[in-house]
Structures are given as C-alpha cells and as structure tokens.
Design an enzyme around this catalytic site. Structure first.
Site, PDB file in Angstrom:
ATOM      1  N   ILE A   1       0.468  -1.235  -0.204  1.00 15.35           N
ATOM      2  CA  ILE A   1       0.109  -0.282  -0.013  1.00 15.35           C
ATOM      3  C   ILE A   1       0.607   1.218  -0.285  1.00 15.35           C
ATOM      4  CG2 ILE A   1      -0.569  -0.160   2.831  1.00 15.35           C
ATOM      5  CD1 ILE A   1      -2.724   0.635   0.313  1.00 15.35           C
TER       6      ILE A   1
ATOM      7  N   VAL B   1      14.299  -8.263  -4.398  1.00 16.25           N
ATOM      8  CA  VAL B   1      16.121  -7.271  -4.588  1.00 16.25           C
ATOM      9  C   VAL B   1      17.118  -8.118  -4.186  1.00 16.25           C
ATOM     10  CG1 VAL B   1      17.254  -5.559  -4.760  1.00 16.25           C
ATOM     11  CG2 VAL B   1      14.592  -5.199  -5.618  1.00 16.25           C
TER      12      VAL B   1
ATOM     13  N   HIS C   1       1.286 -10.500  15.593  1.00 18.63           N
ATOM     14  CA  HIS C   1      -0.228  -9.931  16.189  1.00 18.63           C
ATOM     15  C   HIS C   1      -1.983 -10.641  15.608  1.00 18.63           C
ATOM     16  CE1 HIS C   1      -3.448  -6.915  16.766  1.00 18.63           C
ATOM     17  NE2 HIS C   1      -3.495  -6.435  15.571  1.00 18.63           N
TER      18      HIS C   1
ATOM     19  N   TYR D   1      -9.383  -4.192  19.415  1.00 18.72           N
ATOM     20  CA  TYR D   1     -10.280  -3.914  18.175  1.00 18.72           C
ATOM     21  C   TYR D   1     -11.307  -4.871  17.914  1.00 18.72           C
ATOM     22  CZ  TYR D   1      -6.517  -4.830  14.814  1.00 18.72           C
ATOM     23  OH  TYR D   1      -5.863  -5.521  14.162  1.00 18.72           O
TER      24      TYR D   1
ATOM     25  N   TRP E   1       2.057   1.662   8.784  1.00 18.10           N
ATOM     26  CA  TRP E   1       0.578   1.102   8.890  1.00 18.10           C
ATOM     27  C   TRP E   1      -0.140   1.276   7.639  1.00 18.10           C
ATOM     28  CZ3 TRP E   1      -0.972  -0.572  14.722  1.00 18.10           C
ATOM     29  CH2 TRP E   1       0.569  -1.344  15.275  1.00 18.10           C
TER      30      TRP E   1
ATOM     31  N   ASP F   1      17.283  25.189  14.758  1.00 19.02           N
ATOM     32  CA  ASP F   1      17.240  26.043  15.661  1.00 19.02           C
ATOM     33  C   ASP F   1      18.985  26.025  16.805  1.00 19.02           C
ATOM     34  OD1 ASP F   1      16.300  24.694  17.648  1.00 19.02           O
ATOM     35  OD2 ASP F   1      15.851  27.625  18.553  1.00 19.02           O
TER      36      ASP F   1
ATOM     37  N   LEU G   1      29.904  25.604  30.461  1.00 18.06           N
ATOM     38  CA  LEU G   1      31.159  25.158  30.916  1.00 18.06           C
ATOM     39  C   LEU G   1      31.676  23.264  30.813  1.00 18.06           C
ATOM     40  CD1 LEU G   1      32.106  27.018  34.113  1.00 18.06           C
ATOM     41  CD2 LEU G   1      32.270  27.796  32.077  1.00 18.06           C
TER      42      LEU G   1
END
Length: 849
Positions: A14, A174, A225, A263, A364, A555, A661
């Site tokens: 994806i 690859v 999972h 979930y 994800w 910065d 210092l």
C-alpha cells in the site's frame, strides 16, 4: 514537474504503489516498482491488514498523515465501488481512567482538526447496539474514521499507475543495491539489473534486510499480532463488506476496547477481532524466505499460524463487551506480521550515508497515503509540507540502532500500544545506556531521572527538598492535579528560586554538540544558516537552518572556536545528520573546500553555571577573566577551572548570568566537584530539567521540534531576530523569506493561565470565540512570575490581552495572550557585570551559612 530521474520503488504494498501514484501525479515518468511476491497479492502486511483507520493520535504529524490517507482512499473508485467505508470510529471506556483518557484524546482531535465528540453510554449504545451497556462508561466518536480495503486500493493503484507508464516487476526479489561513489545506481534482481538514480525501500517488515544491503540499520522489529474472525452473528446473515464496501452491508463503526487491548470490525456477517494483549512474538523476516509464487488470503509469508492459548483472555473479554459473540466461535484466525519501532513511529527519509537511497518503512495502512505523499514531496520539491521530524530515520541515536535496543523497545511498544501513558513517562527498560560523568554525584543528591534518546537526565534533586521550607510566599508551588503531578516535584520551585536568587549548576551534557572543521566549514555554514557567521573566533551566534520554503529545520548555536573550527549546539540528531549530508555534498562539489563533521556529545560534558552569584563561584576556581570585558555575552573562550581545560560559552538557557562550561568526559567529575565545592559558600545547588524548562519558558526561548518545525517560518515562530536581514551571502531559504507575507496567518503566542494554577502539559487545543483555533506546544509553571505559562499556535488576529480557552481533560481553562518574554525583557540579568564579591564579604557570608 517532469524529471529525468530514474526511480526504483522496492515493494508493491500500500505504501509503494501510493508513492508511485504520487510521483506520477507530479509528472515523474521513469518509475519501476519491484516486488518479490505476485502483484495480485504480494504477501506482506498489506495483504492481511484489517484496515481500521483511526486518525486521532497524540502526534500532529501522524494525525495529518492519517487524514490525508482517508482523503486519498475515498478518491479511489472503480465500477462504483471504492476502497474506504467511512463508518466512523468509536473508542469506548470501561474504566474511569480510560474515560479521562478519552477526554485527552478528544483534545488531540480538536488540536489537529479532526471532528470528534465525547458521548455518553446511551449514545454509544445507539451507535453500537451490540455493546454491553453495563460495561461501557462512555466513548469517543470520530465520524470520519472507517475501514480501508487496503488490498483493493493497492490493485486499483497498480492499474492506474501502470496506465500512466509505471513499470511493475512482480515475483522479482531485489538481491543487491548497486552503488558507485556514494550514490545508488540501481538494483540487482535474478532477471538482471534495473538502473536507478533514486531507490525507495517500501519493503515493510523486510525493510531491515533491504537496509542491510547498503549498511543501513533500519530500526524496526517484525512482530506477530493476533487476529480472529468469528462465525456469522445471528441477524447478520448474508452480509459481505468486502464486496459492498460503500454499501450498507457494514453499518457499525470500527470499535476499540483499549482497556483490554482489543479492536473490532465487521466482515459481512462475521466479526474480526484484533488483539495486542498477548506476549510479543518477534519474527526475523529473513527466516521467512522469499515470497512464494502462489499467494492467497490464507497462505502468505506475513500470515503465521494462530496460537489459541494467547487469545484466551481476548475471547473472554470480547464476549463480555459484545455478548452476541457468545453465540459464535472462530471461523478463521491467524497471527499476522506487522512492523514496530522503538518509539512507535514510521521510519521515513534519506539514508544518512548514501545519496539517492530512501526508506518508507514501518508504515501502517492508516498512514500509508500520507507517508507516500510526504516522500513524493521530498523527492520532487526537497521538502514535505507535513513536518516529518518524528518519522525521520535520522532521529535515532547510534545506541538506539542496536538490534538489542530495537528488539526490546519495539516489544515494549507493542505491549503498551493501548496503555494510558503520561507524556513524560520514560522507558521502563533499557535504562542507564548513556550517563554523564556527573551521574554518581547526582545519585548521591537524590536525582529523579527521566530518559530521552538513551540519556539519563535529572529533573530534580531530593537533596533540595529542605529548601521548600525557606521559599518566599510568592515562590510557593501550587498543588497540581493527579495527571500533571506525575513525574513532577514541587522541589523544582526551590531549584528555580535558587537559580534566580543565588546560583545553580545544571547538567547540559545530553544536548547535542558537534564540531565542523576544515577550509570549507565557514562556506558550508554560511550557506545553511540565516546569520552571517564570518566573525572573529570567540563568537557565538544563535541562528536558524531553513528549508527551501523558509520552513525551520533547526535552530542552533554556532560557536567559532578557531578560523576553521566551529562547534554547533543543537536539539536533535536530525540536525547533525543534515549537516553531515550537506558537508559530504560540498566535498563532492568542491574537493578543496572539504569539511569534517564530528559529533562530540559523548566525548564531552557540560555544566550550566547560572545565577546572580555565578561570577562569585567561578572567581574562586579560575584566574581567567569572566567579566563582560573578558568574556562578553555570546562569547566563547578557552579557560582553566582549577587546572581543568574548559571551553566557556557565555550563554544561558535560563536567562541568568553564567556560562556553559564544557570539558572532556574523563575530567568531568572533577569539574563538577570543584565547582560544587567552591559554590557552597554562595548557596549553590544542583538543579534539574523541570526548573530549567520553566525558566526557559519565562524567557520565551523556543525549542525546535516542539514549539516550531518545518511547517513554520521565522516570522510565525517569533524568531525573526535570528535572521540577519542584511546578510549578503546566499543561504537556503533566503529567496523564500523575501516572499513571505509580513502578516502571517499564524503566530506562536505566549499564554498566561488566568487562575494561576491550572497546569497544561502540551498539545491541548486552544479555543478562541468558542472555536478550536490552535494548540499548545510546550507549557510549564512559571515559578518566577507565579502562574502557568503555555506557548500556543494561534491565528495572528488574536491580539495581546485577549482571552482564549485551553481544553484540559474536557474542561475549559481561561488564559490571556501576553507579551513576551515574561521575565527580564531588557536582558539585564544576562548582561550583569558586577564584579565578584570581595574576600572579606565572602568570609562574612560563610559565617552566616
């Protein structure tokens, strides 16, 4: 914008196909996607991802990436069917603690522009009738969340991009990354070489192996999972969400039961259950071998055998929350592989040591299109519109790249993924990876340590608790609520009081320091910073690094030690890697203008000695001239302290007289002991980060990565003083600065909380005229000024003196926009040139002490 750059994307999941699509939409043509598995189902995490897209996240970056992903998926359709079902998301609380956490998550949603609503038990039942009303205390509803059909989206994007000229090589692993002179040149496959000027690894949990081909440590850990599908629920017969993605066959919101690490989503007439509460199950991707030629939804490398015993608690708790599940059993179940990282974020960006090699790993489905868009913008314009600092591969220190560290911390992130975690909470383990030379003395003083980037940093010292008895009334700390009181002590008030009225020493070792040297050092820094650094040795300059759109990418303090030696003080490893990359590029372009960049943080240490009596302390241990004449503000020179060679930097992070210092690590403890002993005459204490953070906010000092980022320019962030308007040398972002509007739409504002006691911690939404208008960046109790201080991004038409409201756990706290800095705007304390006390005065002081 068309380009002649040849791009190879490794991985057709994806992320990879979204990246190809994003590049095509920007006019890029020569794109090849190489996938080791069959294109119709590559067999990685995308092929089995449950596809729940919950957008709200404590991170603004992650939320914006998810928001774009939803927008992109909604736009992908074919034959009237899409790839995203916007059912909404529902997070339920079954404990009082979770109910409070949902209030905080509602604040995140408001801060980052996501429509969300806290709802009652009854409203939860209306949205989700299957819930056990006796278990649910309330919920958070996000209407724009929903279900992504990742595999379908991938196939449609392959079809679309192939039609635009993208070449896809399926079943083609690859085996090597080809390189020459520090630049990628192509990839090797069993079918030959594919030339490339740019390679992007979107290999998912195989990303570790791809990175190893170029000597890049990709800090991710593949973990299994658990996911299970039930048999059909009564009353849900003949529903198939996968073939009617935009129809009415899926009607319930996606659901999270975070109190039990669970979930849920619909699969037609079945229910899918995902579980994070089991033991971590690490996987070595290389052990899985190459993706086989035949892959289907039941057989793929990323789908491992289910371990039923690990799911027992999940099943019991699911039946409690959703009693209808008691009439079902498992129809299908597996352990799917996903990528986890030490801090939970994706791994995105350019390899620090190899030109043309990029990664987009540990991404994800929730953030897939957003990350792809960000990478495409990096490649085509040089910058992402969304700040990607939290995702940058260079954010990790070297010690955080070891396999042991990655494994332990990634597993910890898996275990804690749904836990209620305080923003200051340190890692449980590993600890004491990096300690300053002062650590033993700090422990003797009862230091309370918090951890960042492996460093143990003292936040306060129990030895200073007795000082609370002597605090003047105006300095007395206020009582805090239970949340903001975590990882805090009122001792910080005493340490701030001592800093403002006597003298304190701070451990500044963990701040990044690196040295830039060579005949091209000045030219490099002139090109990358907003200030003219062609000054005499002994000068310090606070300056900015910008991107080509004038966004702030760092910065830094630049100290010119010698003609060709500069030292940089910075906030993050990202700034170091950026300078290293630019130095390498300069060497390639101008060999005679070579530059070396070395990080010296670990080999040095630093003490911040600050307070009105700092000069008295240093006079007792050094014969060098520390007066304004001998060492002016923003000056640096080599000195000796009790015979110890020290670099003394006349700058202050707390707004008081003093110096940083710096010495080598091997004599650091001696320097600490010398100063502490000499300072006893003047009431010296060791002080921690809690006091330092409060004092720096009183002075209006910004922190890069928290208060400002690449999404902000100097005018908006209130740091235009770090831009030298008359600098003749060209620098990155100079042209863009000239085009900026003089009336920006947003500004970073200082807020004083009106009731003088309500503490906020950061990321809370700010309301103006009853509408969410901005968010808090950093906050602390201002002990000197006697009120909580918050910095916040707000519309520029919110004027000084106006009242705004900060949402804190569901309640509104009034605050006033005030002029900054709140403390010593004339800098008289920093420029103090009073001589040290006479010896007889010191003796009288000693007799009183």
């Amino acid at each position: 914008m068309a380009t002649s750059q040849r791009v190879v994307i490794i991985g057709a999941g994806i992320v990879g196909v979204n990246l190809a699509d994003e590049l095509v939409s920007r006019g890029w043509k020569d794109i090849t996607v190489v996938e080791q598995g069959p294109l119709n189902m590559p067999g990685g995490s995308t092929s089995h991802a449950p596809g729940l897209v919950f957008q709200t996240n404590p991170s603004k970056t992650m939320t914006k990436l998810a928001k774009y992903t939803v927008e992109k998926l909604l736009s992908i359709k074919k034959d009237g069917e899409g790839c995203f079902n916007q059912l909404g998301g529902l997070e339920v609380a079954t404990t009082p603690e979770r109910l409070e956490e949902l209030k905080r998550r509602h604040g995140y949603a408001s801060s980052w522009g996501i429509d969300a609503r806290l709802i009652s038990t009854e409203e939860c039942l209306q949205l989700y009738p299957l819930l056990n009303k006796d278990a649910v205390l309330g919920g958070l509803h996000i209407p724009t969340d929903g279900l992504a059909l990742a595999a379908r989206a991938t196939q449609l994007l392959i079809e679309r991009t192939r039609g635009a000229g993208v070449r896809y090589l399926g079943s083609t692993p690859v085996t090597e990354i080809e390189r020459s002179n520090g630049h990628v040149t192509g990839v090797t496959t069993p079918n030959g070489s594919v030339p490339a000027d740019i390679i992007v690894s979107c290999a998912g949990f195989w990303g570790v192996e791809i990175g190893a081909m170029v000597g890049l440590q990709v800090p991710l850990l593949p973990l299994a999972h658990q996911y299970a599908k039930t048999t059909a629920l009564p009353g849900f017969k003949n529903r198939d969400v996968n073939t009617k993605i935009n129809g009415m066959n899926a009607t319930l919101p996606i659901l999270r039961h975070q109190d039990q690490d669970l979930y849920y989503r619909e699969h037609g007439d079945q229910f899918g259950i995902g579980y994070y509460g089991h033991r971590p199950m690490p996987v070595v991707a290389a052990s899985l071998g190459l993706t086989p030629q035949h892959v289907d939804d039941k057989n793929m490398p990323s789908r491992l055998d289910f371990t039923p015993r690990d799911f027992e608690t999940a099943w019991k708790e699911s039946q409690k929350l959703l009693p209808a599940l008691q009439e079902t059993h498992f129809a299908d179940s597996f352990n799917g592989i996903f990528s986890f990282t030490p801090d939970g974020g994706p791994i995105v960006g350019r390899a620090p040591h190899l030109e043309g090699f990029y990664v987009a790993e540990a991404v994800w489905v929730t953030h897939s299109a957003g990350v792809a868009q960000a990478v495409a913008q990096m490649l085509t314009t040089g910058r992402s519109e969304i700040d990607m600092g939290e995702c940058d591969i260079s954010r990790f220190e070297e010690i955080q790249l070891s396999r042991d560290y990655v494994s332990e911390t990634s597993q910890q992130n898996f275990v804690e993924i749904y836990d209620i975690i305080h923003p200051l909470a340190p890692k449980i383990s590993p600890r004491n990876l990096r300690i300053s030379p002062f650590n033993s003395r700090q422990r003797e003083l009862g230091a309370y340590f918090l951890e960042a980037s492996g460093w143990e940093r003292p936040f306060w010292y129990e030895a200073n608790a007795e000082l609370l008895r002597y605090l003047p009334a105006k300095w007395q700390p206020v009582e805090r609520d239970a949340w903001s009181a975590q990882h805090y002590s009122p001792i910080a008030a005493a340490e701030a009081w001592k800093t403002r009225n006597a003298v304190a020493m701070y451990d500044m070792t963990a701040f990044h320091r690196f040295e830039i040297s060579g005949p091209g050092a000045l030219a490099l820094l002139q090109r990358l910073t907003t200030s003219d650094l062609d000054k005499e040795p002994g000068s310090i300059t606070y300056t900015l690094m910008l991107d080509n759109a004038a966004g702030i990418r760092g910065d830094i303090f630049v100290s010119r030690i010698e003609d060709e030696i500069f030292q940089i003080g910075a906030n993050s490893a990202i700034e170091f890697h950026y300078l290293t990359h630019e130095a390498r590029f300069q060497r390639q372009q101008s060999p005679t203008q070579w530059v070396q960049v070395h990080e010296i943080t670990g080999s040095t240490c630093s003490i911040g000695l600050w307070g009105p009596r700092a000069r008295d302390v240093i006079a007792g241990v050094s014969t060098d001239d520390f007066s304004n004449k001998g060492l002016a503000y923003f000056g640096v020179k080599k000195v000796h302290v009790a015979g110890i060679p020290v670099l003394a930097f006349r700058k202050s992070y707390v707004g008081e007289l003093g110096w940083e210092l710096q010495t080598s690590a091997e004599v650091g403890l001696r320097l600490w002991d010398t100063i502490f002993q000499a300072g006893k005459l003047h009431g010296i204490i060791a002080a921690g980060r809690a006091a330092l953070n409060a004092l720096r906010l009183e002075k209006g000092y910004r922190t890069y990565g928290a208060d400002m980022s690449t999404e902000h320019n100097p005018l908006e962030a209130g740091v235009v003083s770090a831009v030298q308007a008359d600098k003749k040398a060209d620098f990155v972002g100079k042209a863009a600065l000239s085009r900026l509007s003089k009336t920006p739409g947003l500004r970073l504002r200082c807020l004083a909380v009106n009731d003088g006691r309500s503490m906020v911690l950061g990321k809370e939404p700010v309301f103006y005229e009853n509408k969410a208008a901005g968010y808090v960046t950093t906050a602390a109790f201002g002990f000197t000024v006697g009120t909580p201080i918050a910095y916040a991004w707000l519309p520029s038409d919110v004027n000084m003196g106006e009242t705004v409201e900060i949402e804190y756990f569901g309640r509104r706290v009034a605050a006033t926009v005030v002029r900054e800095p709140l403390y010593d705007p004339q800098n008289s304390r920093l420029l103090d040139d009073r001589p040290p006390l006479e010896v007889d005065t010191q003796l009288r002081l000693r007799s009183r002490l």
